[in-house]
Design an enzyme around this catalytic site. Structure first.
Site, mmCIF file in Angstrom:
data_model
loop_
_atom_site.group_PDB
_atom_site.id
_atom_site.type_symbol
_atom_site.label_atom_id
_atom_site.label_comp_id
_atom_site.label_asym_id
_atom_site.label_seq_id
_atom_site.Cartn_x
_atom_site.Cartn_y
_atom_site.Cartn_z
ATOM 1 N N VAL A 65 0.884 -1.213 0.021
ATOM 2 C CA VAL A 65 -0.210 0.029 0.028
ATOM 3 C C VAL A 65 1.024 1.368 0.040
ATOM 4 O O VAL A 65 1.944 1.067 0.114
ATOM 5 C CB VAL A 65 -0.904 -0.039 1.332
ATOM 6 C CG1 VAL A 65 -1.868 -1.181 1.300
ATOM 7 C CG2 VAL A 65 -0.237 0.035 2.466
ATOM 8 N N SER A 71 6.183 -1.902 0.920
ATOM 9 C CA SER A 71 6.161 -0.335 1.017
ATOM 10 C C SER A 71 7.269 -0.001 1.475
ATOM 11 O O SER A 71 7.831 -0.751 2.367
ATOM 12 C CB SER A 71 4.970 0.125 1.630
ATOM 13 O OG SER A 71 3.735 -0.637 1.267
ATOM 14 N N CYS A 89 9.334 8.139 -5.333
ATOM 15 C CA CYS A 89 10.207 7.592 -4.285
ATOM 16 C C CYS A 89 11.103 8.551 -3.550
ATOM 17 O O CYS A 89 11.508 8.754 -2.543
ATOM 18 C CB CYS A 89 10.616 6.199 -4.641
ATOM 19 S SG CYS A 89 9.572 4.946 -4.563
HETATM 20 C C1 UDX Z 1 3.618 2.002 -2.978
HETATM 21 C C2 UDX Z 1 4.462 2.984 -1.957
HETATM 22 O O1 UDX Z 1 4.032 4.428 -2.748
HETATM 23 C C3 UDX Z 1 5.732 2.895 -2.077
HETATM 24 O O2 UDX Z 1 6.584 3.538 -0.875
HETATM 25 C C4 UDX Z 1 6.418 1.419 -1.726
HETATM 26 O O3 UDX Z 1 7.838 1.272 -2.018
HETATM 27 C C5 UDX Z 1 5.352 0.626 -2.661
HETATM 28 O O4 UDX Z 1 4.014 0.895 -2.680
HETATM 29 P P1 UDX Z 1 3.147 2.311 -5.654
HETATM 30 O O5 UDX Z 1 2.562 0.992 -5.751
HETATM 31 O O6 UDX Z 1 3.669 3.132 -6.667
HETATM 32 O O7 UDX Z 1 4.095 2.245 -4.364
HETATM 33 O O8 UDX Z 1 1.769 3.169 -5.044
HETATM 34 P P2 UDX Z 1 0.284 3.217 -5.677
HETATM 35 O O9 UDX Z 1 0.510 3.179 -6.907
HETATM 36 O O10 UDX Z 1 -0.377 4.547 -4.886
HETATM 37 O O11 UDX Z 1 -0.238 2.176 -4.857
HETATM 38 C C6 UDX Z 1 -0.800 1.833 -3.748
HETATM 39 C C7 UDX Z 1 -2.240 0.930 -3.946
HETATM 40 O O12 UDX Z 1 -2.596 0.400 -2.586
HETATM 41 C C8 UDX Z 1 -3.113 1.939 -4.575
HETATM 42 O O13 UDX Z 1 -3.809 1.321 -5.487
HETATM 43 C C9 UDX Z 1 -4.258 2.034 -3.153
HETATM 44 O O14 UDX Z 1 -5.730 2.045 -3.913
HETATM 45 C C10 UDX Z 1 -3.855 0.582 -2.467
HETATM 46 N N1 UDX Z 1 -4.409 0.800 -1.238
HETATM 47 C C11 UDX Z 1 -4.034 1.605 -0.270
HETATM 48 C C12 UDX Z 1 -5.070 -0.294 -0.709
HETATM 49 O O15 UDX Z 1 -5.546 -1.229 -1.402
HETATM 50 N N2 UDX Z 1 -5.737 -0.395 0.347
HETATM 51 C C13 UDX Z 1 -5.308 0.632 1.710
HETATM 52 O O16 UDX Z 1 -5.382 0.687 2.776
HETATM 53 C C14 UDX Z 1 -4.167 1.532 0.940
HETATM 54 C C1 UDX Z 2 13.753 4.913 -8.175
HETATM 55 C C2 UDX Z 2 14.758 3.776 -8.048
HETATM 56 O O1 UDX Z 2 15.696 3.918 -9.188
HETATM 57 C C3 UDX Z 2 14.300 2.561 -7.927
HETATM 58 O O2 UDX Z 2 15.395 1.628 -7.599
HETATM 59 C C4 UDX Z 2 13.314 2.685 -6.658
HETATM 60 O O3 UDX Z 2 12.746 1.121 -6.497
HETATM 61 C C5 UDX Z 2 12.254 3.799 -6.973
HETATM 62 O O4 UDX Z 2 12.771 4.893 -7.131
HETATM 63 P P1 UDX Z 2 12.040 5.580 -10.113
HETATM 64 O O5 UDX Z 2 11.752 6.638 -9.275
HETATM 65 O O6 UDX Z 2 10.926 4.727 -10.640
HETATM 66 O O7 UDX Z 2 13.149 4.490 -9.438
HETATM 67 O O8 UDX Z 2 12.964 6.106 -11.461
HETATM 68 P P2 UDX Z 2 14.455 6.461 -11.738
HETATM 69 O O9 UDX Z 2 14.796 5.718 -13.013
HETATM 70 O O10 UDX Z 2 15.329 6.081 -10.427
HETATM 71 O O11 UDX Z 2 14.347 8.153 -11.850
HETATM 72 C C6 UDX Z 2 14.023 8.942 -10.832
HETATM 73 C C7 UDX Z 2 14.163 10.387 -11.504
HETATM 74 O O12 UDX Z 2 15.369 10.805 -11.764
HETATM 75 C C8 UDX Z 2 13.442 10.607 -12.857
HETATM 76 O O13 UDX Z 2 12.694 11.732 -12.856
HETATM 77 C C9 UDX Z 2 14.383 10.669 -13.865
HETATM 78 O O14 UDX Z 2 14.215 11.574 -14.958
HETATM 79 C C10 UDX Z 2 15.547 11.539 -12.918
HETATM 80 N N1 UDX Z 2 17.006 10.966 -13.361
HETATM 81 C C11 UDX Z 2 17.522 9.518 -13.539
HETATM 82 C C12 UDX Z 2 17.952 12.176 -13.707
HETATM 83 O O15 UDX Z 2 17.583 13.088 -13.716
HETATM 84 N N2 UDX Z 2 19.179 11.774 -14.283
HETATM 85 C C13 UDX Z 2 19.547 10.470 -14.192
HETATM 86 O O16 UDX Z 2 20.840 10.284 -14.688
HETATM 87 C C14 UDX Z 2 18.754 9.412 -14.005
#
Ligand code: UDX
Ligand code: UDX
Length: 458
Positions: free
Chosen positions: A88, A129, A274
């Site tokens: 979540v 999470s 993140c």
């Molecule tokens: C989430 C967290 O943001 C991240 O910190 C963690 O590492 C992994 O889980 P993400 O999958 O990107 O990442 O979040 P999101 O796309 O918002 O999905 C969470 C889902 O949980 C939503 O679809 C929401 O509806 C659901 N949820 C939330 C439940 O089903 N029950 C709840 O009580 C709360």
């Molecule tokens: C990140 C981590 O990479 C992943 O391991 C973790 O589980 C979740 O957070 P994410 O946020 O999905 O993943 O994408 P990432 O590829 O890390 O990019 C993050 C941001 O940095 C983006 O806005 C990207 O455009 C930016 N970025 C990345 C730069 O500006 N320069 C770079 O060289 C690399």
């Protein structure tokens, strides 16, 4: 054979469970979510998130050993499962103690209490999470206060997938990290999860640690990655003041095997759900532990990111004769990075908000992220045109700003675009993805990140 339940069908839960189901046909996997629209989308041909390769994996396993369900019968689902992944969301707290910095754990805690309420047989609970260090311990304590004597083992298994390459990252991870308690049942739980991943991940890539190391490693990995981007972005500001070129500098330092080439792409800033959240969390934890110097050190990674976004907009204002009022500007990109529809903490939207403050007339263009952008911008979205076609978005514009590194933005017919724009025409390349020299020859004035601008006037 195990019954695996995942609570939370988001960017992490959905793809992770699809890959587990693909590689473990002997196990049954159910993914539940309180959001009924999201579940309906997971069960349709229009998945709720865009992720290259996801559709193929879902199509392979869905209906076989992968099922997406609403959480209306959560008690039944909990009882059915042997292994429960909790995925979540844990947004930054918006109220009370630690507001704006600490993680909001209400969904995680609510889920733990539901597990406690309904479970009648032993469960392994997996923390997917991102959570503050020691949350798993707190959850363990909540769960193991049950009077029915049901055994719960809490395991931390942080997710390292990056959006846009989630399937590749899950199929072939650099490592899988599993943290658990150093007790006989804790060790057994860790071994069960090791066995699960060993269905497709080589064992030498599966790292086991104690609970806290695992939880902290997730925050630290993201903080280090973000730190590299802020470091290169800080140097990009210096390059713009001198004749150095940030790409040449990044290449030159990245060839040092101790530094390495990754995450050295200068940009308008990093975004995503993140990096900011995890660093804020790390800063908050350090402060709580009486380590203000350490907290301040990591806070600076976020400060430079905000500086980079603000600097990009200030450069636009300054370059376009100190006024953007009423000027049409086409923003290419809304997603926080390429190959995703996700706009959470997107630098594109931060730039968008600042340009609206300058009373610019904005068109926002993105192949997959416009719906999310509209939601994230809220009331402001009424002031913006959302346009799928980049040629249409650029028509009559004074400037284009590249805000997401979608490769198709570099493949457009810029002569056609130039001919349709107001002149002088400006391009601010916040991702350094265009062929600057070629565009300059067409007639554009070009402002990359960390490079000397190419302009037709002094
Ligand atoms: C989430 C967290 O943001 C991240 O910190 C963690 O590492 C992994 O889980 P993400 O999958 O990107 O990442 O979040 P999101 O796309 O918002 O999905 C969470 C889902 O949980 C939503 O679809 C929401 O509806 C659901 N949820 C939330 C439940 O089903 N029950 C709840 O009580 C709360
Ligand atoms: C990140 C981590 O990479 C992943 O391991 C973790 O589980 C979740 O957070 P994410 O946020 O999905 O993943 O994408 P990432 O590829 O890390 O990019 C993050 C941001 O940095 C983006 O806005 C990207 O455009 C930016 N970025 C990345 C730069 O500006 N320069 C770079 O060289 C690399």
């Amino acid at each position: 054979m195990s019954n695996i339940l995942c609570i939370g069908a988001g960017y992490v839960g959905g793809p992770t469970m699809a890959v587990i189901a693909k590689h473990c046909p002997q196990h049954m996997v159910r993914v539940i979510d309180m959001n009924t629209d999201r579940i309906a989308a997971w069960n349709s041909n229009q998945l709720p998130i865009y992720e290259p390769g996801l559709e193929e994996v879902v199509n392979l396993a869905r209906g076989r050993n992968l099922f997406f369900l609403t959480d209306e019968n959560i008690g039944e689902q909990i009882n059915w499962a042997d292994i429960i992944f909790v995925s979540v969301n844990t947004p930054t707290k918006s109220f009370g103690l630690g507001a704006g910095r600490a993680a909001d754990l209400q969904f995680w805690e609510k889920t733990a209490r539901q597990i406690l309420e309904y479970a009648t047989t032993p469960k392994i609970i997996i923390e997917k999470s991102t959570l503050p260090v020691r949350t798993a311990e707190a959850m363990s304590q909540i769960l193991n206060t049950n009077s029915r004597g049901v055994q719960f083992d809490v395991v931390s298994n942080p997710e390292f997938l990056a959006e846009g390459s989630a399937i590749k990252d899950l199929e072939d991870p650099d490592r899988v990290l599993i943290g658990g308690h150093n007790t006989p049942s804790g060790k057994k739980a860790v071994e069960t999860i090791v066995e699960l991943y060993a269905n497709w991940v080589p064992r030498e890539k599966i790292i086991t640690t104690n609970l806290w190391s695992s939880e902290l490693s997730k925050l630290v990995a993201n903080a280090f990655l973000a730190q590299r981007i802020s470091s290169i972005n800080a140097i990009s500001a210096l390059c713009e003041k001198t004749d150095a070129d940030i790409e040449e500098v990044a290449y030159a330092i990245g060839t040092d095997s101790r530094i390495g080439p990754h995450f050295l792409r200068a940009s308008v800033g990093f975004g995503g759900s993140c990096f900011k959240k995890d660093i804020l969390n790390l800063v908050y934890i350090c402060e709580q532990q009486g380590l203000p110097e350490v907290a301040e050190y990591w806070q600076q990674v976020l400060t430079i990111n905000e500086y980079q976004e603000a600097r990009f907009v200030a450069n636009m204002v300054h370059t376009m004769f100190n006024s953007l009022s009423g000027k049409r500007i086409a923003l290419f990109g809304a997603a926080f990075k390429a190959n995703t529809s996700d706009t959470r903490e997107s630098p594109a939207l931060a730039v968008c908000r600042e340009l609206l403050e300058e009373q610019a007339d904005l068109s926002l263009c993105d192949p997959y992220a416009l719906d999310n952008a509209r939601v994230d911008l809220g009331d402001l979205s009424e002031k913006i045109r959302f346009i799928l076609d980049p040629y249409q978005a650029a028509e009559g514009a004074h400037a284009i700003a590249i805000l997401t590194e979608w490769s198709y933005f570099s493949e457009l017919d810029y002569q056609r675009i130039y001919d349709s724009m107001a002149h002088p025409a400006f391009i601010f390349d916040g991702r350094n993805i265009l062929d600057h020299q070629k565009l300059f020859e067409i007639g554009f004035n070009i402002y990359p990140i960390g490079k000397t601008p190419l302009q037709h006037f002094a």
